[in-house]
Design a protein around this motif. Structure first.
Motif, mmCIF file in Angstrom:
data_model
loop_
_atom_site.group_PDB
_atom_site.id
_atom_site.type_symbol
_atom_site.label_atom_id
_atom_site.label_comp_id
_atom_site.label_asym_id
_atom_site.label_seq_id
_atom_site.Cartn_x
_atom_site.Cartn_y
_atom_site.Cartn_z
ATOM 1 N N THR A 41 1.144 -1.248 0.415
ATOM 2 C CA THR A 41 0.539 0.594 0.147
ATOM 3 C C THR A 41 0.971 1.194 0.122
ATOM 4 O O THR A 41 0.435 2.444 -0.688
ATOM 5 C CB THR A 41 -0.808 0.237 1.309
ATOM 6 N N LYS A 42 2.278 1.490 0.569
ATOM 7 C CA LYS A 42 2.893 2.011 0.706
ATOM 8 C C LYS A 42 3.075 2.573 -0.984
ATOM 9 O O LYS A 42 3.521 3.450 -0.907
ATOM 10 C CB LYS A 42 4.031 2.049 2.048
ATOM 11 N N ALA A 43 3.683 1.486 -1.232
ATOM 12 C CA ALA A 43 4.284 1.700 -2.960
ATOM 13 C C ALA A 43 3.269 2.171 -3.598
ATOM 14 O O ALA A 43 3.529 2.835 -5.415
ATOM 15 C CB ALA A 43 4.885 0.155 -3.347
ATOM 16 N N ALA A 44 1.833 1.704 -3.178
ATOM 17 C CA ALA A 44 1.624 2.276 -4.413
ATOM 18 C C ALA A 44 0.572 3.556 -3.991
ATOM 19 O O ALA A 44 -0.480 3.573 -4.708
ATOM 20 C CB ALA A 44 0.044 0.928 -4.692
ATOM 21 N N ALA A 45 1.339 4.067 -2.891
ATOM 22 C CA ALA A 45 0.616 5.004 -2.376
ATOM 23 C C ALA A 45 -1.525 5.714 -2.295
ATOM 24 O O ALA A 45 -1.959 6.145 -2.474
ATOM 25 C CB ALA A 45 0.157 6.162 -3.477
ATOM 26 N N THR A 46 -1.371 4.453 -1.372
ATOM 27 C CA THR A 46 -2.929 3.542 -1.407
ATOM 28 C C THR A 46 -2.902 3.482 -0.049
ATOM 29 O O THR A 46 -1.834 2.679 0.801
ATOM 30 C CB THR A 46 -3.205 2.380 -1.847
ATOM 31 N N GLN A 103 -17.687 -2.062 -3.973
ATOM 32 C CA GLN A 103 -17.370 -1.871 -5.152
ATOM 33 C C GLN A 103 -17.260 -3.349 -5.413
ATOM 34 O O GLN A 103 -15.360 -2.982 -4.733
ATOM 35 C CB GLN A 103 -16.921 -1.250 -5.726
ATOM 36 N N PRO A 104 -16.144 -4.617 -6.563
ATOM 37 C CA PRO A 104 -15.073 -5.560 -6.130
ATOM 38 C C PRO A 104 -13.915 -5.279 -6.910
ATOM 39 O O PRO A 104 -13.028 -5.666 -6.529
ATOM 40 C CB PRO A 104 -15.303 -6.446 -7.361
ATOM 41 N N LYS A 105 -14.152 -4.078 -7.580
ATOM 42 C CA LYS A 105 -12.529 -3.751 -7.889
ATOM 43 C C LYS A 105 -12.098 -2.684 -6.992
ATOM 44 O O LYS A 105 -13.277 -2.227 -6.375
ATOM 45 C CB LYS A 105 -12.871 -3.024 -9.116
ATOM 46 N N ALA A 106 -10.461 -3.018 -6.457
ATOM 47 C CA ALA A 106 -9.934 -2.105 -5.155
ATOM 48 C C ALA A 106 -10.030 -0.153 -6.206
ATOM 49 O O ALA A 106 -10.426 0.206 -4.886
ATOM 50 C CB ALA A 106 -8.300 -2.847 -4.525
ATOM 51 N N ALA A 107 -9.519 -0.481 -7.160
ATOM 52 C CA ALA A 107 -9.565 1.306 -7.386
ATOM 53 C C ALA A 107 -10.850 2.335 -6.886
ATOM 54 O O ALA A 107 -11.091 2.764 -7.318
ATOM 55 C CB ALA A 107 -8.886 1.300 -8.637
#
Length: 212
Positions: A41-46, A103-107
């Motif tokens: 999550t850190k690498a993806a800035a999520t 929603q199924p998609k995380a983004a």
């Protein structure tokens, strides 16, 4: 949503036994490994918290009994259940509820949940939506690495919405561990289902490529 008929005699006895109890909920608390999850999550800035809310909701939605609810001694199963989770507010030192449509998609989920979370931070809500039970009640206790947890809830009638909480993560023997507590109505959810929940959740936490 559909109604579920408990045709198996033993399953029906199991349901009736626990559904007749004054306090039919049970809970399990266990540590999960969030080492890979935190790194990813850190690498993806999520955001860590909203990503975790997504994974908890996804895990629950993939196990049918976590989508089932009891209405007047009948069992209904929702197509999907959405997390209603606690968020801090700018107007008081107590939390607000924040409901984000699953929603199924995380983004997609994370983007919409961030918007809803920001709104609740400034304009908090503390109202239940009458007639709805297609929720998962989620809460964070980020100050404590707890080993057990109880929840406030209605007992007359007893509601059947699962309650899932997580606490402060900590380092142990090179692993980043975090306590997760899952509480559910025993007439619907058995120990085997709890085991499935923790196994599936850990798989998603350990292998972020499955969802991120």
């Amino acid at each position: 949503m559909r109604y579920i008929e408990l045709d198996n005699p033993h399953r029906k006895k199991h349901f009736d036994f626990f559904n007749s109890m004054d306090q039919p909920h049970f809970s399990i608390c266990a540590n999960v490994d969030v080492t890979s999850f935190s790194t990813a999550t850190k690498a993806a800035a999520t955001p860590f918290t909203i990503s975790l809310v997504y994974l908890l909701a996804r895990t629950a939605n993939e196990i049918d009994v976590f989508r089932q609810r009891i209405r007047n001694s009948q069992v209904v199963e929702h197509d999907a259940v959405s997390p209603s989770f606690t968020v801090p507010t700018d107007v008081a030192d107590v939390f607000s509820f924040c409901t984000a449509t699953y929603q199924p998609k995380a983004a997609d989920f994370i983007r919409n949940a961030q918007q809803t979370m920001e709104k609740m931070r400034h304009s908090p809500s503390f109202e239940d939506e009458a007639g709805r039970d297609d929720f998962l009640f989620l809460s964070a206790i980020p100050w404590i690495s707890f080993t057990g947890l109880t929840h406030a809830m209605h007992y007359s009638p007893v509601d059947s919405v699962p309650r899932i909480s997580w606490g402060k993560y900590f380092l142990q023997q090179g692993q980043l561990l975090m306590p997760v507590s899952v509480q559910a109505h025993h007439a619907l959810v058995d120990g085997r289902h709890m085991g499935q929940f923790f196994e599936k959740l850990q798989q998603y936490l350990t292998q972020p490529s499955l969802w991120l």
